[in-house]
Design a protein around this motif. Sequence first.
Motif, short mmCIF file in Angstrom:
data_model
loop_
_atom_site.label_atom_id
_atom_site.label_comp_id
_atom_site.label_asym_id
_atom_site.label_seq_id
_atom_site.Cartn_x
_atom_site.Cartn_y
_atom_site.Cartn_z
N LYS A 2 1.32 -31.44 -0.68
CA LYS A 2 1.09 -30.81 0.63
C LYS A 2 1.46 -31.76 1.78
N THR A 3 1.79 -31.14 2.89
CA THR A 3 2.16 -31.91 4.06
C THR A 3 0.92 -32.61 4.63
N PRO A 4 1.03 -33.91 4.86
CA PRO A 4 -0.15 -34.59 5.40
C PRO A 4 -0.41 -34.17 6.84
N GLY A 5 -1.59 -33.78 7.13
CA GLY A 5 -1.93 -33.41 8.50
C GLY A 5 -2.66 -34.55 9.17
N VAL A 6 -3.09 -34.29 10.36
CA VAL A 6 -3.85 -35.28 11.11
C VAL A 6 -5.14 -35.63 10.36
N GLY A 7 -5.71 -34.61 9.69
CA GLY A 7 -6.95 -34.82 8.97
C GLY A 7 -6.81 -35.86 7.87
N MET A 8 -5.68 -35.80 7.13
CA MET A 8 -5.51 -36.76 6.04
C MET A 8 -5.34 -38.16 6.59
N LYS A 9 -4.56 -38.30 7.66
CA LYS A 9 -4.37 -39.64 8.22
C LYS A 9 -5.72 -40.21 8.69
N ALA A 10 -6.52 -39.35 9.29
CA ALA A 10 -7.84 -39.81 9.77
C ALA A 10 -8.71 -40.24 8.60
N ARG A 11 -8.65 -39.46 7.48
CA ARG A 11 -9.47 -39.82 6.32
C ARG A 11 -9.00 -41.11 5.68
N ILE A 12 -7.67 -41.28 5.62
CA ILE A 12 -7.13 -42.51 5.05
C ILE A 12 -7.51 -43.71 5.93
N VAL A 66 -6.98 -52.04 -0.85
CA VAL A 66 -6.44 -51.07 0.11
C VAL A 66 -5.80 -49.90 -0.64
N ARG A 67 -5.01 -50.22 -1.69
CA ARG A 67 -4.38 -49.15 -2.48
C ARG A 67 -5.42 -48.25 -3.13
N ALA A 68 -6.48 -48.87 -3.64
CA ALA A 68 -7.55 -48.09 -4.30
C ALA A 68 -8.25 -47.19 -3.29
N ALA A 69 -8.43 -47.69 -2.07
CA ALA A 69 -9.11 -46.90 -1.03
C ALA A 69 -8.26 -45.68 -0.67
N VAL A 70 -6.96 -45.89 -0.49
CA VAL A 70 -6.06 -44.77 -0.16
C VAL A 70 -6.07 -43.74 -1.29
N ALA A 71 -6.09 -44.23 -2.53
CA ALA A 71 -6.06 -43.33 -3.69
C ALA A 71 -7.30 -42.43 -3.77
N THR A 72 -8.41 -42.86 -3.17
CA THR A 72 -9.61 -42.01 -3.19
C THR A 72 -9.39 -40.77 -2.33
N VAL A 73 -8.48 -40.85 -1.36
CA VAL A 73 -8.19 -39.71 -0.48
C VAL A 73 -7.02 -38.91 -1.03
N GLU A 74 -5.94 -39.61 -1.40
CA GLU A 74 -4.72 -38.94 -1.83
C GLU A 74 -3.99 -39.83 -2.85
#
Length: 158
Positions: A2-12, A66-74
């Motif tokens: 899926k296309t990353p929205g503002v919400g995903m960037k905020a969560r990351i 940092v990689r592990a943290a990003v992976a928890t979101v996407e």
Amino acid sequence: MKTPGVGMKARITSVVRDVQDPEIAITLYDLGVLRSVEMSSTDTVKVVLRPTRLACPARGRMERDVRAAVATVEPMLTVDIEWDVAPWATADISAEGVESLRRDGYIASSLAPVKCPYCGSVVVKKAGSFGGSICRLPWSCRRCGSQFDALHDSADAM
Ligand SMILES: [Zn+2]
């Protein structure tokens, strides 16, 4: 994907800001190591880190965290980590970070005069040339006898 929205960037951004320094109870964000989190394409997040020392042995651990943290979101995102070569300075530590350090028994050397993080005394002296890691130097307090480490700017002569 899926296309990353503002919400995903905020969560990351939020989870990456929560990544802790491997050695001290402080986030990389409050320590001034985390410089930016950007979506550089729809499937790549670029994270810029400025190590307290270029030779810091904890860099590999920070990257993994940092990689592990990003992976928890996407988990499908590519994480592009860039190490900023500009010198880190204790002035990069946030106000919250200075408070976290003090609670954990550290002070930042740019906060002259150096004060004991336990009793607040300024009657302190350097206790040696080598601290718990390459960016820290040991100090001792002559009033309460506590030992503590000070973080020094990477530009400081050691
Ligand atoms: Zn003291």
